[in-house]
Design a protein around this motif. Structure first.
Motif, PDB file in Angstrom:
ATOM      1  N   ARG A   5       0.896  -1.080   0.032  1.00 44.83           N
ATOM      2  CA  ARG A   5       0.103   0.068  -0.004  1.00 44.83           C
ATOM      3  C   ARG A   5       0.816   1.275   0.069  1.00 44.83           C
ATOM      4  NH1 ARG A   5      -4.193   2.950   2.412  1.00 44.83           N
ATOM      5  NH2 ARG A   5      -4.108   4.563   0.878  1.00 44.83           N
ATOM      6  N   GLU A  52       0.181   0.294   6.740  1.00 45.99           N
ATOM      7  CA  GLU A  52      -0.275  -0.106   5.482  1.00 45.99           C
ATOM      8  C   GLU A  52      -1.904  -0.171   5.708  1.00 45.99           C
ATOM      9  OE1 GLU A  52       0.643  -2.445   2.540  1.00 45.99           O
ATOM     10  OE2 GLU A  52       2.176  -0.834   3.128  1.00 45.99           O
ATOM     11  N   GLU A  53      -2.376   0.284   6.905  1.00 44.38           N
ATOM     12  CA  GLU A  53      -3.861   0.638   7.025  1.00 44.38           C
ATOM     13  C   GLU A  53      -4.317   2.113   6.924  1.00 44.38           C
ATOM     14  OE1 GLU A  53      -5.946  -2.372   7.440  1.00 44.38           O
ATOM     15  OE2 GLU A  53      -3.947  -3.264   7.298  1.00 44.38           O
ATOM     16  N   ASP A  98      -8.496   2.847  -2.558  1.00 45.58           N
ATOM     17  CA  ASP A  98      -7.903   3.069  -1.486  1.00 45.58           C
ATOM     18  C   ASP A  98      -8.177   4.490  -0.592  1.00 45.58           C
ATOM     19  OD1 ASP A  98      -5.839   1.055  -1.552  1.00 45.58           O
ATOM     20  OD2 ASP A  98      -4.429   2.398  -2.471  1.00 45.58           O
ATOM     21  N   ARG A 101     -11.482   3.723   1.653  1.00 46.33           N
ATOM     22  CA  ARG A 101     -11.114   3.109   2.989  1.00 46.33           C
ATOM     23  C   ARG A 101     -11.536   3.807   4.178  1.00 46.33           C
ATOM     24  NH1 ARG A 101      -5.659  -0.192   3.514  1.00 46.33           N
ATOM     25  NH2 ARG A 101      -5.675  -1.216   1.405  1.00 46.33           N
ATOM     26  N   PRO A 104      -9.033   4.374  10.105  1.00 45.78           N
ATOM     27  CA  PRO A 104      -9.012   3.474  11.329  1.00 45.78           C
ATOM     28  C   PRO A 104      -8.758   4.033  12.369  1.00 45.78           C
ATOM     29  CG  PRO A 104      -6.919   3.396   9.787  1.00 45.78           C
ATOM     30  CD  PRO A 104      -7.795   4.054   9.204  1.00 45.78           C
TER      31      PRO A 104
END
Ligand code: SF4
Length: 114
Positions: A5, A52-53, A98, A101, A104
């Motif tokens: 990513r 990567e998140e 992406d 997303r 988070p």
């Protein structure tokens, strides 16, 4: 930090900056300025607290960019974004995915202390 990513995002930024620089060469002071901004963006990605998140930077609650550099990058993204689809369709579609997303939760190490 490195991963698919992060590597993909670095590549997307590099392509967007190259496109912008080719078509608007005088928009930023000089070649060295573009290179420094690109190196700065890579470093931010290497140190991204989400790894990567990571969410899209524009939706990020951390905003790790210095304000002036953030403005320059926004200017580049705004111009290059709509032009990327024709030149780098796969990269652009991955980037759009992406971008959707969810953001988070902040990692514990950067959460404000109560
Ligand atoms: S702005 Fe947020 S998502 Fe983008 S690199 Fe910085 S911490 Fe990561």
């Amino acid at each position: 930090m490195s991963g698919k990513r992060i590597d993909r995002e670095k590549l997307t930024i590099r392509k967007m900056m190259a496109l912008y620089q080719r078509r608007c060469p005088d928009a930023l002071p000089d070649e060295a300025h573009y290179q420094a901004l690109n190196a700065y963006a890579d470093k931010r990605l290497d140190k991204c607290v989400f790894g990567e998140e990571k969410p899209a930077c524009k939706q990020c609650p951390v905003h790790c960019y210095q304000p002036a550099k953030r403005e320059e990058m926004k200017q580049i993204m705004r111009w290059s974004g709509p032009r990327m689809l024709w030149r780098h369709p796969i990269l652009t579609i991955r980037h759009l995915i992406d971008d959707r997303r969810p953001v988070p939760e902040l990692p514990e190490k950067v959460k404000p202390k109560k």
